[in-house]
Design a protein around this motif. Sequence first.
Motif, PDB file in Angstrom:
ATOM      1  N   PRO A 140       0.808  -1.226   0.000  1.00 29.83           N
ATOM      2  CA  PRO A 140       0.000   0.000   0.000  1.00 29.83           C
ATOM      3  C   PRO A 140       0.837   1.269   0.000  1.00 29.83           C
ATOM      4  O   PRO A 140       0.386   2.303  -0.478  1.00 29.83           O
ATOM      5  CB  PRO A 140      -0.843  -0.125   1.268  1.00 29.83           C
ATOM      6  CG  PRO A 140      -0.116  -1.100   2.132  1.00 29.83           C
ATOM      7  CD  PRO A 140       0.565  -2.047   1.200  1.00 29.83           C
ATOM      8  N   THR A 190      -3.148   4.092  -4.925  1.00 31.11           N
ATOM      9  CA  THR A 190      -3.633   3.054  -4.019  1.00 31.11           C
ATOM     10  C   THR A 190      -4.971   3.434  -3.407  1.00 31.11           C
ATOM     11  O   THR A 190      -5.896   2.601  -3.319  1.00 31.11           O
ATOM     12  CB  THR A 190      -2.596   2.800  -2.906  1.00 31.11           C
ATOM     13  OG1 THR A 190      -1.361   2.398  -3.506  1.00 31.11           O
ATOM     14  CG2 THR A 190      -3.068   1.719  -1.961  1.00 31.11           C
ATOM     15  N   VAL A 213      -5.237   4.024   2.685  1.00 33.16           N
ATOM     16  CA  VAL A 213      -4.401   2.839   2.467  1.00 33.16           C
ATOM     17  C   VAL A 213      -4.522   1.829   3.601  1.00 33.16           C
ATOM     18  O   VAL A 213      -4.266   0.631   3.396  1.00 33.16           O
ATOM     19  CB  VAL A 213      -2.926   3.238   2.267  1.00 33.16           C
ATOM     20  CG1 VAL A 213      -2.756   4.060   1.008  1.00 33.16           C
ATOM     21  CG2 VAL A 213      -2.379   3.985   3.476  1.00 33.16           C
ATOM     22  N   MET A 216      -3.533  -5.874  -1.524  1.00 28.94           N
ATOM     23  CA  MET A 216      -2.112  -5.559  -1.520  1.00 28.94           C
ATOM     24  C   MET A 216      -1.356  -6.782  -1.004  1.00 28.94           C
ATOM     25  O   MET A 216      -1.188  -6.962   0.210  1.00 28.94           O
ATOM     26  CB  MET A 216      -1.838  -4.330  -0.644  1.00 28.94           C
ATOM     27  CG  MET A 216      -2.331  -3.037  -1.263  1.00 28.94           C
ATOM     28  SD  MET A 216      -1.309  -2.587  -2.707  1.00 28.94           S
ATOM     29  CE  MET A 216      -2.499  -1.617  -3.659  1.00 28.94           C
TER      30      MET A 216
END
Length: 301
Positions: A179, A210, A218, A226
């Motif tokens: 991330p 992201t 994130v 991720m």
Amino acid sequence: MPIHPAVAAKLPLLDGVPSFEALVTDPAFRDRMVQFMTPSAGGPPPAVKTREETAAGVRVRVYSADEGAGPCLVWLHGGAFKMGDLDMPEADWVAREVVTRAGATVVSVDYRLAIPYPAPHDDVVTAVRWVRDALAPSRIVLGGASAGGNLAAGAALRLRDDDGWVPAELALVYPVLHPELPPASASLTRRMAEVPPILHFPPEEVRTITEDFLGGPVNRADGYAMPGLAVLEGLCPTLLLTAEYDDLRPSGEKFAAALALAGVDVHHVQIPSMLHGFLGLPSAIEPVDRALRLLAAAVAG
């Protein structure tokens, strides 16, 4: 190693361009964009048979040398989760090269773009299940480039957990798997100083990409979105190719190390003299040819 001459010769075209988006969209830079995107070496990719299919609602393009149940690569193009298509070189050229080199089938997936996770992830999982169950190839390799590499790894993890099944191999090319980018080494920082700013992926830009993919901050990422956050034990053998001149390289390097610590067979190769996105270049450029040979060998098994 210096940036490859076929790439370096075109970098002056980017002087004065404020961003890559401007290069692509601003009419003032149209001529430069065409010159920058036009290959300076090699001819067209190999001609192979193609057909359009719908894989349980997901559009795919199937490339094949001969009919049969030989090996198959399920391939995912890049584009920051919001750009790209099946006709871009990173999708179409790669598919044609792998079909020819490996005697394989390639299924290129038109996953949804600019729609937050898990939509594109779900499309990839659906497409792989369709290939596995409907096409029934002798061997399935799941691979992708950049954002496509992220989606390939995430789908393999989902299939491991939900189906108790993994592909024969993963093939990840300059992927982004975390991330937030791991710190760059001093040597990478020196190399990136040779690259025009509009071809960089600074941490703040990666964070924005992201967040757009996740549809939020994130910290909401899980290991399927991720894969650098995931438990990796039990994942299939993995080929991981990184570019020497690429801000995203630390993500691939960290993931390769994590795979090894998890007991996963991983083959990490840094492709010298290349920038991020090198699979969009012709195979007449030697480092691109080397990457395609490695990819085809993984597919052939």
